[in-house]
Design a protein around this motif. Sequence first.
Motif, PDB file in Angstrom:
ATOM      1  N   ALA A  13       0.832  -1.200   0.000  1.00 38.28           N
ATOM      2  CA  ALA A  13       0.000   0.000   0.000  1.00 38.28           C
ATOM      3  C   ALA A  13       0.870   1.256   0.000  1.00 38.28           C
ATOM      4  N   ILE A  14       1.923   1.257   0.795  1.00 39.45           N
ATOM      5  CA  ILE A  14       2.848   2.397   0.827  1.00 39.45           C
ATOM      6  C   ILE A  14       3.481   2.586  -0.546  1.00 39.45           C
ATOM      7  N   PHE A  15       3.958   1.497  -1.135  1.00 39.49           N
ATOM      8  CA  PHE A  15       4.583   1.567  -2.458  1.00 39.49           C
ATOM      9  C   PHE A  15       3.607   2.143  -3.484  1.00 39.49           C
ATOM     10  N   GLU A  16       2.391   1.604  -3.534  1.00 39.61           N
ATOM     11  CA  GLU A  16       1.392   2.058  -4.508  1.00 39.61           C
ATOM     12  C   GLU A  16       1.015   3.517  -4.282  1.00 39.61           C
ATOM     13  N   ALA A  17       0.872   3.931  -3.038  1.00 40.22           N
ATOM     14  CA  ALA A  17       0.547   5.326  -2.738  1.00 40.22           C
ATOM     15  C   ALA A  17       1.661   6.257  -3.200  1.00 40.22           C
ATOM     16  N   GLU A  18       2.913   5.858  -2.998  1.00 40.86           N
ATOM     17  CA  GLU A  18       4.039   6.681  -3.435  1.00 40.86           C
ATOM     18  C   GLU A  18       4.091   6.787  -4.950  1.00 40.86           C
ATOM     19  N   VAL A  19       3.772   5.702  -5.647  1.00 42.95           N
ATOM     20  CA  VAL A  19       3.703   5.736  -7.110  1.00 42.95           C
ATOM     21  C   VAL A  19       2.623   6.719  -7.552  1.00 42.95           C
ATOM     22  N   CYS A  20       1.457   6.656  -6.918  1.00 43.54           N
ATOM     23  CA  CYS A  20       0.358   7.564  -7.259  1.00 43.54           C
ATOM     24  C   CYS A  20       0.735   9.016  -6.996  1.00 43.54           C
ATOM     25  N   ALA A  21       1.438   9.270  -5.902  1.00 46.86           N
ATOM     26  CA  ALA A  21       1.877  10.632  -5.587  1.00 46.86           C
ATOM     27  C   ALA A  21       2.832  11.144  -6.664  1.00 46.86           C
ATOM     28  N   ARG A  22       3.753  10.292  -7.108  1.00 44.41           N
ATOM     29  CA  ARG A  22       4.686  10.697  -8.170  1.00 44.41           C
ATOM     30  C   ARG A  22       3.967  10.954  -9.486  1.00 44.41           C
ATOM     31  N   GLU A  23       2.826  10.296  -9.687  1.00 48.10           N
ATOM     32  CA  GLU A  23       2.052  10.484 -10.919  1.00 48.10           C
ATOM     33  C   GLU A  23       1.133  11.704 -10.846  1.00 48.10           C
ATOM     34  N   GLY A  24       1.214  12.467  -9.748  1.00 47.43           N
ATOM     35  CA  GLY A  24       0.504  13.730  -9.667  1.00 47.43           C
ATOM     36  C   GLY A  24      -0.798  13.729  -8.891  1.00 47.43           C
ATOM     37  N   TRP A  25      -1.086  12.669  -8.145  1.00 49.50           N
ATOM     38  CA  TRP A  25      -2.340  12.627  -7.368  1.00 49.50           C
ATOM     39  C   TRP A  25      -2.256  13.467  -6.094  1.00 49.50           C
ATOM     40  N   GLY A  26      -1.069  13.902  -5.702  1.00 50.30           N
ATOM     41  CA  GLY A  26      -0.911  14.733  -4.511  1.00 50.30           C
ATOM     42  C   GLY A  26      -0.153  14.009  -3.429  1.00 50.30           C
ATOM     43  N   PRO A  27       0.070  14.678  -2.279  1.00 52.11           N
ATOM     44  CA  PRO A  27       0.835  14.074  -1.192  1.00 52.11           C
ATOM     45  C   PRO A  27       0.077  12.903  -0.560  1.00 52.11           C
ATOM     46  N   VAL A  28       0.837  12.045   0.111  1.00 54.88           N
ATOM     47  CA  VAL A  28       0.275  10.853   0.750  1.00 54.88           C
ATOM     48  C   VAL A  28      -0.044  11.157   2.210  1.00 54.88           C
ATOM     49  N   LEU A  29      -1.273  10.828   2.620  1.00 59.20           N
ATOM     50  CA  LEU A  29      -1.677  10.876   4.033  1.00 59.20           C
ATOM     51  C   LEU A  29      -1.884   9.441   4.484  1.00 59.20           C
ATOM     52  N   ASP A  30      -1.100   9.002   5.450  1.00 60.04           N
ATOM     53  CA  ASP A  30      -1.189   7.637   5.964  1.00 60.04           C
ATOM     54  C   ASP A  30      -2.135   7.638   7.156  1.00 60.04           C
ATOM     55  N   LEU A  31      -3.319   7.091   6.972  1.00 60.50           N
ATOM     56  CA  LEU A  31      -4.312   7.013   8.048  1.00 60.50           C
ATOM     57  C   LEU A  31      -4.206   5.722   8.846  1.00 60.50           C
TER      58      LEU A  31
END
Length: 79
Positions: free
Chosen positions: A59-77
């Motif tokens: 999940a962390i890996f996928e979220a970081e990929v999405c952030a790099r693709e321009g979805w915005g910063p990651v908030l870990d809940l």
Amino acid sequence: MTPGHVEIASGIISSQEHHSAQGKRMLFKHIGERWFFVDAVEADGGRVSLWDGPTYEAAIFEAEVCAREGWGPVLDLVL
């Protein structure tokens, strides 16, 4: 919450269904397991499910990929 961001969340699967042209059927494979979810949250509050799976590390890996693709910063809940 920050507008335009990626969220990592988790929960325990309590029920699961598969929907197709043939109708709806119950699935039981992952019931009782902790599952992780990565969603994009748009500035207007809209949500897009980007990924889900059984491990926090993925999940962390996928979220970081999405952030790099321009979805915005990651908030870990999860923490």
